[in-house]
Structure formats: structure tokens, C-alpha cells
Design a protein around this motif. Structure first.
Motif, PDB file in Angstrom:
ATOM      1  N   VAL A 173       0.839  -1.204   0.000  1.00  7.72           N
ATOM      2  CA  VAL A 173       0.000   0.000   0.000  1.00  7.72           C
ATOM      3  C   VAL A 173       0.874   1.254   0.000  1.00  7.72           C
ATOM      4  O   VAL A 173       0.579   2.238  -0.698  1.00  7.72           O
ATOM      5  N   ALA A 174       1.961   1.236   0.752  1.00  9.05           N
ATOM      6  CA  ALA A 174       2.859   2.394   0.786  1.00  9.05           C
ATOM      7  C   ALA A 174       3.482   2.653  -0.579  1.00  9.05           C
ATOM      8  O   ALA A 174       3.627   3.808  -1.008  1.00  9.05           O
ATOM      9  N   LEU A 175       3.846   1.582  -1.289  1.00 13.05           N
ATOM     10  CA  LEU A 175       4.412   1.749  -2.629  1.00 13.05           C
ATOM     11  C   LEU A 175       3.402   2.366  -3.589  1.00 13.05           C
ATOM     12  O   LEU A 175       3.731   3.276  -4.368  1.00 13.05           O
ATOM     13  N   VAL A 176       2.171   1.880  -3.526  1.00 10.34           N
ATOM     14  CA  VAL A 176       1.127   2.431  -4.397  1.00 10.34           C
ATOM     15  C   VAL A 176       0.885   3.901  -4.056  1.00 10.34           C
ATOM     16  O   VAL A 176       0.743   4.755  -4.943  1.00 10.34           O
ATOM     17  N   ALA A 177       0.853   4.216  -2.768  1.00 10.72           N
ATOM     18  CA  ALA A 177       0.610   5.600  -2.346  1.00 10.72           C
ATOM     19  C   ALA A 177       1.728   6.526  -2.804  1.00 10.72           C
ATOM     20  O   ALA A 177       1.477   7.677  -3.190  1.00 10.72           O
TER      21      ALA A 177
END
Length: 339
Positions: A173-177
Motif C-alpha cells: 500500500v505504501a508503494l502504491v501511495a
């Protein structure tokens, strides 16, 4: 005679302190720079605030068991730039998975809590010692330490798996964000950083021969060229440019430093003729404008008058060579103006 003069100067030199140059800017100047629309710090702060708040809300709404692990992981792995976030995510997730397996293996071999407790103490000490060296190793050792201390009477494999899965999801999720929420590409900023460094070099050239201004100009140029080098490193980490496109950036940064060294060496020589000084200053000003505006620089004009003395003429030739390298590299930067 020149060598004797240099030796005498080095023997009598003393540390130079100028408190007015060391003073930090007022707090409102720093704050104003940090909250501008194109500020990487502001974008990072907004990204962290939105993602962490959303994580806390989802965990509370769904009553996820140990859901705070995912929130902490997002907070830890999110970095101002996407490549740094990717690296930290891989280190965090990979270390957590390995650490969870290590915890399960230790509990399968050691069943007595009296033996596990000193083992956790040793791992905790090593964990703290490696945090500044290798974050992946830190995550690998931190996970079994935390899990074993929380369940000295017997590790629940489900808890170890839950920690690994929660870190994996949070890292994803952090990578996508980092890609979707106010992304900040260094490719669009490195040109401005190089232009600022060229401006600092031009100021250093203008201050040449004025001791009261030369120290401040040299110091400011050092800061600006260091900023450009950091920006270049981030561009390399983003892998958005081909090696052939990165080459002019590296050449320009290296030529900036070489030209500055030649300028500083002029302090020990007689002053340049006015015509030569103006020609070099005009060329540096044109290079700064060209890089800042995203266009090829105008062709270099002849330097004009010859410098008096063989030593000074040799230094002028060196300056001309470095100026040509700067001009050639600046002329091959069209890729910076596409993003």
C-alpha cells in the motif's frame, strides 16, 4: 618565490570564523520554503498524513487483530521519494518475513523461557547496533525479538504469520501511495538544482579577487553543488533515464567542481584582464539561463585578450577547457525539459 610565499602563508594560517555566515535563516523562511506547492517535504507530509489516517480508520472499523502493525509499517517505509520507499519496503517486508521464520525456528529448538529470555537480550542488543548499518538486518532481528518477548511461554505461529502478512500488505500500500499521492519526481527538479549550482559558480567568479566576498561565495557554491549531486543520485535511483541521458548530468556536475577549483586557484595569481573576466562571467551567466529555461546554450564566444604571464595563461587555458565541458554537457540536456 611563489612556493616560499605559499609555505609562509600555510605556516601563518589560522581558522577563520565568521559568525554572520554561520547564522541560520529565520524560522519563517524555512517554513515558507517547506510549504510551497512544489516542496517534496510538503508532499511527503500530506502523503503520510492521508495514508496513516486511513490505516487507523480501517483498522478501527474492521477491528483487525494487531492492525497497528500495518500502520507502523506504513509510517516507517514511506519516504519523500518513491525509490527510497521501494527500498525501505523491500527491506522491511523481507526482514519481517525472515524474522518471523527465525522466531518459529527458535521456539521449535528452545522450549525453556529461561533460555529464550537471554537470547532475546542478545538479539535486542545486536538489533540496536545495526539499525544505522543495515535496515533489512535490523528488521530481521527485531521481529523475532519482539515476537518471543511477547510470548515467552510459547510462540503462536499464527501471530508470526500475521505480522509477516500485515507488513507485506502495508508495504504494498505504501508503494502504491508513493506513486499515486502527490508523486515527486526528481527528474523535473534536477535541472533547477543544476541551474542553482551554475548561479553559485557565477557568483564565485564575480567574487574572485575580493577576499571579503570570496569566502561566502565559495561556501554557498559548495552547498548548491552538493544539492545538485544529491538530486542527481535520486534521478539515478528513479531509473527514469537511460545511461546515455544520465551522462550529461554527471559531466555537468563534475565540470562544475573542476571549474570552481580553477577559480579558487586564481586567488594566488595576478588578476585577470577585464576583458577575460567579463567573457568568462558572460559565458557562465548564459549557461545558467539556458539550463534554467530548458534550452541549449548559445555558442561560446572567444575569450579575447591573452593573460599576462605563463602561469596565469596556463590557468586561463584550464578554465577554458572546463568551461567547454560545462557548455557541451549543458547543450545535451533536452531530456530534462520533457518532464
Amino acid at each position: 618565490g611563489l612556493l616560499d610565499l605559499m609555505a609562509l602563508t600555510l605556516e601563518s594560517v589560522a581558522p577563520v570564523t565568521r559568525p554572520e555566515l554561520d547564522a541560520r535563516p529565520p524560522w519563517w523562511v524555512t517554513l515558507r520554503a517547506a510549504v510551497q506547492r512544489d516542496s517534496a517535504e510538503l508532499r511527503h507530509a500530506l502523503r503520510v498524513a492521508v495514508l496513516v489516517a486511513a490505516s487507523v480508520g480501517v483498522v478501527g472499523l474492521l477491528r483487525v487483530d494487531h492492525g497497528f502493525w500495518a500502520t507502523i509499517t506504513m509510517l516507517v517505509v514511506l519516504q519523500p521519494h518513491a525509490p527510497a520507499t521501494l527500498l525501505r519496503s523491500v527491506q522491511r517486508v523481507g526482514g519481517t518475513v525472515l524474522g518471523s521464520l527465525l522466531a518459529v525456528g527458535l521456539t521449535a529448538l528452545v522450549h525453556d523461557p529461561r533460555l529464550l529470555l537471554p537470547l532475546c537480550g542478545v538479539m535486542a542488543a545486536v538489533t540496536v547496533s545495526v539499525i544505522q548499518v543495515n535496515y533489512a538486518l535490523y528488521s530481521t532481528l527485531l521481529t523475532p525479538t519482539f515476537l518471543l518477548l511477547a510470548q515467552l511461554d510459547g510462540l503462536n505461529p499464527h501471530l508470526a504469520g500475521l505480522r509477516a502478512v500485515s507488513n507485506l500488505l502495508a508495504g504494498a500500500v505504501a508503494l502504491v501511495a508513493s506513486r499515486l499521492l502527490w508523486p515527486s519526481s526528481e527528474r523535473t527538479r534536477v535541472g533547477e538544482s543544476l541551474a542553482e549550482a551554475l548561479g553559485g559558480l557565477r557568483a564565485l567568479w564575480s567574487a574572485s579577487g575580493a577576499p571579503e566576498r570570496d569566502f561566502a561565495a565559495a561556501r554557498r557554491f559548495g552547498v548548491l553543488v552538493a544539492n545538485a549531486e544529491v538530486s542527481l543520485q535520486r534521478v539515478v535511483a528513479e531509473r527514469s533515464l537511460e545511461p546515455s541521458q544520465l551522462e550529461p548530468l554527471v559531466t555537468l556536475t563534475l565540470a562544475l567542481r573542476r571549474f570552481s577549483w580553477a577559480v579558487i586557484a586564481l586567488q594566488a595569481l595576478p588578476p585577470l584582464p577585464a576583458g577575460l573576466s567579463q567573457a568568462f562571467g558572460a559565458a557562465l551567466s548564459e549557461l545558467e539561463s539556458a539550463v534554467r529555461e530548458g534550452r541549449p546554450p548559445s555558442p561560446l564566444s572567444p575569450m579575447g585578450a591573452q593573460a599576462p604571464g605563463a602561469l596565469l595563461q596556463r590557468q586561463v587555458e584550464r578554465l577554458t577547457l572546463h568551461l567547454g565541458s560545462l557548455h557541451d554537457a549543458a547543450a545535451r540536456l533536452p531530456v530534462l525539459h520533457e518532464g
